[in-house]
Design a protein around this motif. Structure first.
Motif, PDB file in Angstrom:
ATOM      1  N   PRO A 181      -7.261   2.379   6.013  1.00  0.00           N
ATOM      2  CA  PRO A 181      -7.346   3.347   4.910  1.00  0.00           C
ATOM      3  C   PRO A 181      -5.967   3.801   4.459  1.00  0.00           C
ATOM      4  O   PRO A 181      -4.973   3.676   5.180  1.00  0.00           O
ATOM      5  CB  PRO A 181      -8.147   4.508   5.517  1.00  0.00           C
ATOM      6  CG  PRO A 181      -7.959   4.382   6.991  1.00  0.00           C
ATOM      7  CD  PRO A 181      -7.820   2.913   7.276  1.00  0.00           C
ATOM      8  N   SER A 182      -5.913   4.331   3.252  1.00  0.00           N
ATOM      9  CA  SER A 182      -4.646   4.851   2.729  1.00  0.00           C
ATOM     10  C   SER A 182      -4.081   5.908   3.668  1.00  0.00           C
ATOM     11  O   SER A 182      -4.814   6.754   4.191  1.00  0.00           O
ATOM     12  CB  SER A 182      -4.860   5.470   1.346  1.00  0.00           C
ATOM     13  OG  SER A 182      -5.254   4.481   0.418  1.00  0.00           O
ATOM     14  N   GLY A 183      -2.770   5.845   3.893  1.00  0.00           N
ATOM     15  CA  GLY A 183      -2.103   6.837   4.713  1.00  0.00           C
ATOM     16  C   GLY A 183      -2.255   6.656   6.206  1.00  0.00           C
ATOM     17  O   GLY A 183      -1.889   7.542   6.979  1.00  0.00           O
ATOM     18  N   CYS A 184      -2.754   5.466   6.641  1.00  0.00           N
ATOM     19  CA  CYS A 184      -3.018   5.287   8.071  1.00  0.00           C
ATOM     20  C   CYS A 184      -1.790   4.811   8.845  1.00  0.00           C
ATOM     21  O   CYS A 184      -1.841   4.680  10.062  1.00  0.00           O
ATOM     22  CB  CYS A 184      -4.171   4.309   8.286  1.00  0.00           C
ATOM     23  SG  CYS A 184      -3.755   2.583   7.964  1.00  0.00           S
ATOM     24  N   GLY A 185      -0.701   4.523   8.159  1.00  0.00           N
ATOM     25  CA  GLY A 185       0.514   4.101   8.861  1.00  0.00           C
ATOM     26  C   GLY A 185       0.791   2.610   8.807  1.00  0.00           C
ATOM     27  O   GLY A 185       1.637   2.116   9.554  1.00  0.00           O
ATOM     28  N   LYS A 186       0.105   1.880   7.912  1.00  0.00           N
ATOM     29  CA  LYS A 186       0.318   0.429   7.823  1.00  0.00           C
ATOM     30  C   LYS A 186       1.764   0.098   7.484  1.00  0.00           C
ATOM     31  O   LYS A 186       2.407  -0.723   8.146  1.00  0.00           O
ATOM     32  CB  LYS A 186      -0.610  -0.190   6.761  1.00  0.00           C
ATOM     33  CG  LYS A 186      -2.087  -0.036   7.045  1.00  0.00           C
ATOM     34  CD  LYS A 186      -2.933  -0.815   6.038  1.00  0.00           C
ATOM     35  CE  LYS A 186      -2.790  -0.326   4.612  1.00  0.00           C
ATOM     36  NZ  LYS A 186      -3.266   1.062   4.412  1.00  0.00           N
ATOM     37  N   SER A 187       2.273   0.722   6.433  1.00  0.00           N
ATOM     38  CA  SER A 187       3.651   0.437   6.025  1.00  0.00           C
ATOM     39  C   SER A 187       4.652   0.958   7.051  1.00  0.00           C
ATOM     40  O   SER A 187       5.712   0.360   7.258  1.00  0.00           O
ATOM     41  CB  SER A 187       3.937   1.039   4.648  1.00  0.00           C
ATOM     42  OG  SER A 187       3.182   0.374   3.649  1.00  0.00           O
ATOM     43  N   THR A 188       4.313   2.064   7.709  1.00  0.00           N
ATOM     44  CA  THR A 188       5.177   2.569   8.775  1.00  0.00           C
ATOM     45  C   THR A 188       5.273   1.545   9.895  1.00  0.00           C
ATOM     46  O   THR A 188       6.368   1.288  10.430  1.00  0.00           O
ATOM     47  CB  THR A 188       4.631   3.902   9.312  1.00  0.00           C
ATOM     48  OG1 THR A 188       4.627   4.867   8.257  1.00  0.00           O
ATOM     49  CG2 THR A 188       5.489   4.422  10.462  1.00  0.00           C
ATOM     50  N   LEU A 189       4.150   0.938  10.264  1.00  0.00           N
ATOM     51  CA  LEU A 189       4.147  -0.104  11.292  1.00  0.00           C
ATOM     52  C   LEU A 189       5.108  -1.227  10.901  1.00  0.00           C
ATOM     53  O   LEU A 189       5.930  -1.676  11.714  1.00  0.00           O
ATOM     54  CB  LEU A 189       2.721  -0.642  11.469  1.00  0.00           C
ATOM     55  CG  LEU A 189       2.463  -1.703  12.541  1.00  0.00           C
ATOM     56  CD1 LEU A 189       0.988  -1.683  12.941  1.00  0.00           C
ATOM     57  CD2 LEU A 189       2.823  -3.110  12.080  1.00  0.00           C
ATOM     58  N   GLU A 242     -13.497   5.310   8.593  1.00  0.00           N
ATOM     59  CA  GLU A 242     -12.093   5.714   8.640  1.00  0.00           C
ATOM     60  C   GLU A 242     -11.574   6.036   7.248  1.00  0.00           C
ATOM     61  O   GLU A 242     -10.773   6.961   7.072  1.00  0.00           O
ATOM     62  CB  GLU A 242     -11.251   4.606   9.282  1.00  0.00           C
ATOM     63  CG  GLU A 242     -11.630   4.275  10.708  1.00  0.00           C
ATOM     64  CD  GLU A 242     -11.536   5.475  11.633  1.00  0.00           C
ATOM     65  OE1 GLU A 242     -10.516   6.194  11.590  1.00  0.00           O
ATOM     66  OE2 GLU A 242     -12.499   5.705  12.403  1.00  0.00           O
ATOM     67  N   SER A 243     -12.020   5.286   6.253  1.00  0.00           N
ATOM     68  CA  SER A 243     -11.595   5.561   4.880  1.00  0.00           C
ATOM     69  C   SER A 243     -12.131   6.907   4.406  1.00  0.00           C
ATOM     70  O   SER A 243     -11.431   7.664   3.709  1.00  0.00           O
ATOM     71  CB  SER A 243     -12.083   4.440   3.955  1.00  0.00           C
ATOM     72  OG  SER A 243     -11.492   3.207   4.302  1.00  0.00           O
ATOM     73  N   LEU A 244     -13.372   7.232   4.781  1.00  0.00           N
ATOM     74  CA  LEU A 244     -13.920   8.532   4.423  1.00  0.00           C
ATOM     75  C   LEU A 244     -13.147   9.664   5.099  1.00  0.00           C
ATOM     76  O   LEU A 244     -12.887  10.703   4.504  1.00  0.00           O
ATOM     77  CB  LEU A 244     -15.401   8.588   4.793  1.00  0.00           C
ATOM     78  CG  LEU A 244     -16.330   7.716   3.930  1.00  0.00           C
ATOM     79  CD1 LEU A 244     -17.715   7.661   4.545  1.00  0.00           C
ATOM     80  CD2 LEU A 244     -16.384   8.244   2.510  1.00  0.00           C
ATOM     81  N   LYS A 245     -12.749   9.457   6.356  1.00  0.00           N
ATOM     82  CA  LYS A 245     -11.927  10.458   7.039  1.00  0.00           C
ATOM     83  C   LYS A 245     -10.621  10.695   6.282  1.00  0.00           C
ATOM     84  O   LYS A 245     -10.160  11.827   6.138  1.00  0.00           O
ATOM     85  CB  LYS A 245     -11.601   9.995   8.467  1.00  0.00           C
ATOM     86  CG  LYS A 245     -12.764  10.056   9.440  1.00  0.00           C
ATOM     87  CD  LYS A 245     -12.278   9.554  10.793  1.00  0.00           C
ATOM     88  CE  LYS A 245     -13.439   9.355  11.756  1.00  0.00           C
ATOM     89  NZ  LYS A 245     -12.965   8.790  13.044  1.00  0.00           N
ATOM     90  N   SER A 246     -10.011   9.592   5.825  1.00  0.00           N
ATOM     91  CA  SER A 246      -8.716   9.723   5.158  1.00  0.00           C
ATOM     92  C   SER A 246      -8.858  10.448   3.822  1.00  0.00           C
ATOM     93  O   SER A 246      -7.893  11.029   3.314  1.00  0.00           O
ATOM     94  CB  SER A 246      -8.085   8.341   4.930  1.00  0.00           C
ATOM     95  OG  SER A 246      -8.766   7.622   3.918  1.00  0.00           O
TER      96      SER A 246
END
Length: 275
Positions: free
Chosen positions: A51-59, A262-266
């Motif tokens: 989901p958006s904001g989950c840290g993918k790009s940070t990883l 998870e997307s709904l949580k985000s």
């Protein structure tokens, strides 16, 4: 496989990695990522969805050495990644990173010139990369004269000439339409097969991940952790035709099952996520 052989097969690894952005005057601390572990096998194509904001790009940025982990270790080819992008890692971002005042050829040559590579070698590598990416006839054009897909090919060419052994792609096709994304996916698969490089792709698109990857990591809402690792089982010679395969639908369905809550949580709907 012996332990030594198994270790040699691991090209890059994150162990117990977390990333916490510190408190500022305007914001509290943000726990963006982890703890998580990931081992990338040499020569594999691995995608990360979440989901958006989950840290993918940070990883990706932690793996590239563009950010330091708050805790944990990052390894590439047996060495700790710390403070800068190691030789052998190439990164392609979503944003059009071409220099508008340079021709396609000069854009592709930029990194080699900065690294002091000999003129004849620059010419050989750039001509080869542009031919491979179908850009030879546009070598003297400027980015403004090209389509979005072609400009992204220029950015990929600029990475390709550096001959990276690990290629990190951060939503490189996010600004393109669906049809162009599929065709660009075919180009990336050709690149992957030709170079033998290990590839890590960050994407929001479940179909893109399912088509391109050997394995897919599905991440939780922030702080991002891996919920599931999906093995696709595709042939190395795959292309966009596999989107019509029944297994393709099964893979995307499993990913959506992993990620829907998870997307709904985000989005701030924990009650809906539980339903």
């Amino acid at each position: 496989m012996t332990t030594a052989a198994a270790d040699a097969d691991i090209h890059a690894a994150l162990s117990g990695v977390t990333r916490v952005y510190p408190e500022t005057i305007a914001t509290p601390p943000v726990h963006a990522l982890g703890p998580l572990d990931l081992e990338l096998k040499r020569g594999e194509f691995f995608a990360v969805v979440g989901p958006s904001g989950c840290g993918k790009s940070t990883l990706l940025e932690v793996l590239a050495g563009l950010q330091q982990p708050t805790a944990g270790t990052v390894m590439f080819e047996g060495r700790t990644v710390s403070g800068k992008v190691p030789d052998g890692i190439g990164v392609v971002f979503q944003e059009d990173a071409s220099f508008p005042w340079m021709t396609v050829w000069d854009n592709a040559a930029f990194g080699l010139r900065r690294n002091g590579v000999a003129t004849a070698e620059i010419r050989r590598r750039v001509d080869d990369a542009l031919a491979f990416m179908g850009l030879t006839e546009f070598a003297r054009a400027y980015p403004a004269q090209l389509s979005g897909g072609m400009r992204q090919r220029v950015c990929i060419s600029r990475t390709l000439v550096l001959q990276p052994r690990l290629i990190l792609l951060d939503e490189p096709f996010g600004a393109l339409d669906a049809q162009t994304r599929l065709l660009m996916g075919d180009e990336v698969l050709r690149l992957w097969r030709r170079t033998g490089a290990t590839v890590l792709l960050i994407t929001h698109a479940l179909d893109e991940a399912a088509m391109l990857s050997d394995r897919i990591g599905a991440m939780s809402a922030r702080p991002g952790r891996f919920l599931d690792i999906v093995v696709t089982g595709w042939s190395r010679e795959r292309d966009s035709k596999i989107v019509s395969e029944p297994q393709f639908g099964e893979i995307t369905g499993r990913l959506w099952e992993d990620l829907r809550g998870e997307s709904l949580k985000s989005l701030g709907h924990p009650g809906m996520a539980a339903g």
